[in-house]
Design a protein around this motif. Structure first.
Motif, PDB file in Angstrom:
ATOM      1  N   LEU A 153      34.920  38.776  33.470  1.00  0.00           N
ATOM      2  CA  LEU A 153      34.449  38.647  32.098  1.00  0.00           C
ATOM      3  C   LEU A 153      33.171  39.445  31.875  1.00  0.00           C
ATOM      4  CD1 LEU A 153      35.055  34.821  31.601  1.00  0.00           C
ATOM      5  CD2 LEU A 153      36.321  36.673  30.498  1.00  0.00           C
ATOM      6  N   ASP A 154      32.314  39.463  32.877  1.00  0.00           N
ATOM      7  CA  ASP A 154      31.072  40.226  32.787  1.00  0.00           C
ATOM      8  C   ASP A 154      31.378  41.711  32.583  1.00  0.00           C
ATOM      9  OD1 ASP A 154      28.297  40.788  32.964  1.00  0.00           O
ATOM     10  OD2 ASP A 154      28.520  41.263  35.087  1.00  0.00           O
ATOM     11  N   GLU A 155      32.310  42.246  33.355  1.00  0.00           N
ATOM     12  CA  GLU A 155      32.675  43.660  33.213  1.00  0.00           C
ATOM     13  C   GLU A 155      33.320  43.923  31.859  1.00  0.00           C
ATOM     14  OE1 GLU A 155      31.624  45.760  35.226  1.00  0.00           O
ATOM     15  OE2 GLU A 155      31.257  44.694  37.098  1.00  0.00           O
ATOM     16  N   LEU A 156      34.146  43.003  31.392  1.00  0.00           N
ATOM     17  CA  LEU A 156      34.801  43.157  30.094  1.00  0.00           C
ATOM     18  C   LEU A 156      33.769  43.245  28.973  1.00  0.00           C
ATOM     19  CD1 LEU A 156      37.129  43.073  28.029  1.00  0.00           C
ATOM     20  CD2 LEU A 156      37.104  40.561  28.252  1.00  0.00           C
ATOM     21  N   PHE A 157      32.871  42.279  28.893  1.00  0.00           N
ATOM     22  CA  PHE A 157      31.929  42.244  27.777  1.00  0.00           C
ATOM     23  C   PHE A 157      30.847  43.315  27.905  1.00  0.00           C
ATOM     24  CE2 PHE A 157      33.775  37.953  27.323  1.00  0.00           C
ATOM     25  CZ  PHE A 157      34.172  38.068  26.009  1.00  0.00           C
ATOM     26  N   GLU A 158      30.544  43.723  29.122  1.00  0.00           N
ATOM     27  CA  GLU A 158      29.631  44.858  29.295  1.00  0.00           C
ATOM     28  C   GLU A 158      30.228  46.104  28.663  1.00  0.00           C
ATOM     29  OE1 GLU A 158      26.316  47.074  31.262  1.00  0.00           O
ATOM     30  OE2 GLU A 158      26.653  44.950  30.817  1.00  0.00           O
ATOM     31  N   ALA A 159      31.503  46.373  28.964  1.00  0.00           N
ATOM     32  CA  ALA A 159      32.166  47.558  28.407  1.00  0.00           C
ATOM     33  C   ALA A 159      32.262  47.471  26.894  1.00  0.00           C
ATOM     34  CB  ALA A 159      33.556  47.709  29.024  1.00  0.00           C
ATOM     35  N   LEU A 160      32.678  46.314  26.377  1.00  0.00           N
ATOM     36  CA  LEU A 160      32.827  46.159  24.927  1.00  0.00           C
ATOM     37  C   LEU A 160      31.493  46.334  24.203  1.00  0.00           C
ATOM     38  CD1 LEU A 160      35.270  43.112  24.740  1.00  0.00           C
ATOM     39  CD2 LEU A 160      35.822  45.537  24.442  1.00  0.00           C
ATOM     40  N   THR A 161      30.426  45.788  24.782  1.00  0.00           N
ATOM     41  CA  THR A 161      29.104  45.907  24.154  1.00  0.00           C
ATOM     42  C   THR A 161      28.646  47.357  24.103  1.00  0.00           C
ATOM     43  OG1 THR A 161      28.463  43.691  24.907  1.00  0.00           O
ATOM     44  CG2 THR A 161      26.686  45.198  24.307  1.00  0.00           C
ATOM     45  N   LEU A 162      28.812  48.091  25.195  1.00  0.00           N
ATOM     46  CA  LEU A 162      28.358  49.479  25.242  1.00  0.00           C
ATOM     47  C   LEU A 162      29.193  50.368  24.325  1.00  0.00           C
ATOM     48  CD1 LEU A 162      27.631  49.872  29.062  1.00  0.00           C
ATOM     49  CD2 LEU A 162      25.985  49.580  27.208  1.00  0.00           C
ATOM     50  N   ILE A 163      30.501  50.098  24.247  1.00  0.00           N
ATOM     51  CA  ILE A 163      31.351  50.880  23.345  1.00  0.00           C
ATOM     52  C   ILE A 163      31.023  50.552  21.890  1.00  0.00           C
ATOM     53  CG2 ILE A 163      33.728  51.281  22.575  1.00  0.00           C
ATOM     54  CD1 ILE A 163      34.602  50.725  25.487  1.00  0.00           C
ATOM     55  N   GLN A 164      30.922  49.263  21.577  1.00  0.00           N
ATOM     56  CA  GLN A 164      30.657  48.832  20.200  1.00  0.00           C
ATOM     57  C   GLN A 164      29.347  49.395  19.678  1.00  0.00           C
ATOM     58  OE1 GLN A 164      28.923  45.058  19.456  1.00  0.00           O
ATOM     59  NE2 GLN A 164      30.487  44.449  17.983  1.00  0.00           N
ATOM     60  N   THR A 165      28.339  49.452  20.534  1.00  0.00           N
ATOM     61  CA  THR A 165      27.022  49.911  20.103  1.00  0.00           C
ATOM     62  C   THR A 165      26.848  51.421  20.243  1.00  0.00           C
ATOM     63  OG1 THR A 165      26.145  49.421  22.312  1.00  0.00           O
ATOM     64  CG2 THR A 165      25.901  47.708  20.613  1.00  0.00           C
ATOM     65  N   GLY A 166      27.880  52.110  20.684  1.00  0.00           N
ATOM     66  CA  GLY A 166      27.818  53.554  20.791  1.00  0.00           C
ATOM     67  C   GLY A 166      27.001  54.071  21.955  1.00  0.00           C
ATOM     68  N   LYS A 167      26.709  53.217  22.926  1.00  0.00           N
ATOM     69  CA  LYS A 167      25.927  53.656  24.080  1.00  0.00           C
ATOM     70  C   LYS A 167      26.769  54.481  25.054  1.00  0.00           C
ATOM     71  CE  LYS A 167      21.943  51.911  23.005  1.00  0.00           C
ATOM     72  NZ  LYS A 167      20.800  52.821  22.731  1.00  0.00           N
ATOM     73  N   ILE A 168      28.080  54.263  25.037  1.00  0.00           N
ATOM     74  CA  ILE A 168      28.981  55.091  25.823  1.00  0.00           C
ATOM     75  C   ILE A 168      30.149  55.500  24.935  1.00  0.00           C
ATOM     76  CG2 ILE A 168      28.402  54.043  28.045  1.00  0.00           C
ATOM     77  CD1 ILE A 168      31.032  52.476  27.870  1.00  0.00           C
ATOM     78  N   GLN A 169      30.806  56.580  25.297  1.00  0.00           N
ATOM     79  CA  GLN A 169      31.969  57.025  24.551  1.00  0.00           C
ATOM     80  C   GLN A 169      33.112  56.042  24.767  1.00  0.00           C
ATOM     81  OE1 GLN A 169      33.168  60.975  25.574  1.00  0.00           O
ATOM     82  NE2 GLN A 169      34.603  61.193  23.881  1.00  0.00           N
ATOM     83  N   ARG A 170      33.883  55.797  23.744  1.00  0.00           N
ATOM     84  CA  ARG A 170      34.972  54.818  23.833  1.00  0.00           C
ATOM     85  C   ARG A 170      36.015  55.250  24.862  1.00  0.00           C
ATOM     86  NH1 ARG A 170      38.758  52.497  18.872  1.00  0.00           N
ATOM     87  NH2 ARG A 170      40.155  51.239  20.184  1.00  0.00           N
ATOM     88  N   PHE A 171      36.433  54.310  25.691  1.00  0.00           N
ATOM     89  CA  PHE A 171      37.544  54.526  26.604  1.00  0.00           C
ATOM     90  C   PHE A 171      38.461  53.318  26.564  1.00  0.00           C
ATOM     91  CE2 PHE A 171      34.108  52.983  29.580  1.00  0.00           C
ATOM     92  CZ  PHE A 171      34.677  51.754  29.886  1.00  0.00           C
ATOM     93  N   PRO A 172      39.689  53.427  27.079  1.00  0.00           N
ATOM     94  CA  PRO A 172      40.631  52.304  26.995  1.00  0.00           C
ATOM     95  C   PRO A 172      40.156  51.089  27.799  1.00  0.00           C
ATOM     96  CG  PRO A 172      41.789  54.350  27.473  1.00  0.00           C
ATOM     97  CD  PRO A 172      40.321  54.641  27.625  1.00  0.00           C
ATOM     98  N   VAL A 173      40.231  49.931  27.184  1.00  0.00           N
ATOM     99  CA  VAL A 173      39.969  48.655  27.847  1.00  0.00           C
ATOM    100  C   VAL A 173      41.261  47.846  27.750  1.00  0.00           C
ATOM    101  CG1 VAL A 173      38.595  46.547  27.860  1.00  0.00           C
ATOM    102  CG2 VAL A 173      37.520  48.732  27.243  1.00  0.00           C
ATOM    103  N   VAL A 174      41.968  47.732  28.866  1.00  0.00           N
ATOM    104  CA  VAL A 174      43.287  47.112  28.880  1.00  0.00           C
ATOM    105  C   VAL A 174      43.195  45.757  29.581  1.00  0.00           C
ATOM    106  CG1 VAL A 174      45.677  47.333  29.620  1.00  0.00           C
ATOM    107  CG2 VAL A 174      44.402  49.371  28.917  1.00  0.00           C
ATOM    108  N   LEU A 175      43.592  44.713  28.866  1.00  0.00           N
ATOM    109  CA  LEU A 175      43.657  43.369  29.436  1.00  0.00           C
ATOM    110  C   LEU A 175      45.086  43.116  29.886  1.00  0.00           C
ATOM    111  CD1 LEU A 175      41.579  41.409  26.767  1.00  0.00           C
ATOM    112  CD2 LEU A 175      40.775  42.524  28.853  1.00  0.00           C
ATOM    113  N   PHE A 176      45.273  42.846  31.161  1.00  0.00           N
ATOM    114  CA  PHE A 176      46.616  42.652  31.687  1.00  0.00           C
ATOM    115  C   PHE A 176      46.902  41.156  31.834  1.00  0.00           C
ATOM    116  CE2 PHE A 176      50.220  42.638  34.398  1.00  0.00           C
ATOM    117  CZ  PHE A 176      50.889  43.834  34.141  1.00  0.00           C
ATOM    118  N   GLY A 177      47.915  40.700  31.110  1.00  0.00           N
ATOM    119  CA  GLY A 177      48.277  39.285  31.154  1.00  0.00           C
ATOM    120  C   GLY A 177      48.116  38.641  29.789  1.00  0.00           C
ATOM    121  N   VAL A 178      49.157  38.734  28.964  1.00  0.00           N
ATOM    122  CA  VAL A 178      49.082  38.217  27.593  1.00  0.00           C
ATOM    123  C   VAL A 178      48.793  36.728  27.585  1.00  0.00           C
ATOM    124  CG1 VAL A 178      50.397  37.838  25.468  1.00  0.00           C
ATOM    125  CG2 VAL A 178      50.595  40.029  26.697  1.00  0.00           C
ATOM    126  N   ASP A 179      49.459  35.986  28.450  1.00  0.00           N
ATOM    127  CA  ASP A 179      49.270  34.534  28.479  1.00  0.00           C
ATOM    128  C   ASP A 179      47.841  34.171  28.887  1.00  0.00           C
ATOM    129  OD1 ASP A 179      50.475  31.781  28.402  1.00  0.00           O
ATOM    130  OD2 ASP A 179      49.833  31.810  30.501  1.00  0.00           O
TER     131      ASP A 179
END
Length: 228
Positions: A153-179
């Motif tokens: 979860l830490d890695e997930l929200f770190e990536a989302l925060t940096l992408i959302q705020t424009g600190k890094i260029q957007r890249f694919p964030v894939v969550l595996f496991g719909v359930d």
């Protein structure tokens, strides 16, 4: 007149604060970890980071899915980076190596020692989480996150925060496991979006799938868009 007694003795101020002896040396160690990591990964090329629980067993379908995805990524030319430990990390490193790709492990020193799994080709050890996380961000063209705990979860929200705020260029964030991830996404939609804590478009920064092939294609398409 007698001076009132304090309920607890006032601690004596040391002549020299402890941090003036420890922190400068800690900064040098942090710099050393960065230099070591940058040097080890400088010529890796394109890579994808795979995250997930260290507690996942080999007979778990998620272990096999991570192994499958890593093999697919390796076959299209990606190196695979993990935390270097057991569980999902082992599965991804294993899949990458079996497919002839480069398998990288960024291990972390923990109170309960986490040993490097036997499928790692390039191993880098870190003491500080933030140094290690920088390597994942700097050298990855995408994140694939399998079911996991706080670390995932830490890695997930770190990536989302940096992408959302424009600190890094957007890249694919894939969550595996719909359930597994579906409830979290529903909560984000019904609480974060409806209460205007995030925008609806922010949910599009993530994609959920149960297919290793679809996950590989999403990451490859994202890389190709960035390359253009």
């Amino acid at each position: 007149m007698e001076r009132p007694k304090l309920p607890h003795p006032v601690p004596r101020i040391p002549e020299r604060a402890e941090f003036t002896r420890g922190d400068p040396w800690r900064v040098l160690r942090i710099m050393g970890e960065y230099v070591h990591g940058f040097d080890a990964l400088a010529e890796v090329g394109t890579a994808v980071a795979v995250f997930g629980s260290a507690r996942t067993r080999e007979n778990d379908p998620m272990y096999q899915a991570a192994r499958d995805l890593a093999a697919r990524l390796a076959k299209v030319g990606f190196a695979v980076i993990t935390g270097g430990g057991p569980g999902i990390m082992e599965a991804a490193n294993r899949g990458a190596r079996e497919a002839g790709g480069l398998s990288i492990g960024c291990n972390i020193e923990l109170p309960h020692e986490q040993s490097t799994n036997p499928y790692v080709d390039v191993s880098i050890n870190f003491r500080y989480f933030f140094c290690r996380k920088t390597m994942f961000m700097k050298y990855s063209e995408g994140f694939a996150l399998f079911p996991g705990g706080f670390g995932t979860l830490d890695e997930l929200f770190e990536a989302l925060t940096l992408i959302q705020t424009g600190k890094i260029q957007r890249f694919p964030v894939v969550l595996f496991g719909v359930d597994y991830w579906g409830g979290l996404i529903d909560w984000m939609r019904h609480r974060l979006v409806e209460e205007a804590k995030i925008n609806l478009a922010d949910l599009e920064l993530m994609t959920i799938t149960d297919s290793p092939q679809a996950a590989c294609e999403l990451i490859l398409e994202g890389y190709q868009r960035r390359a253009k």
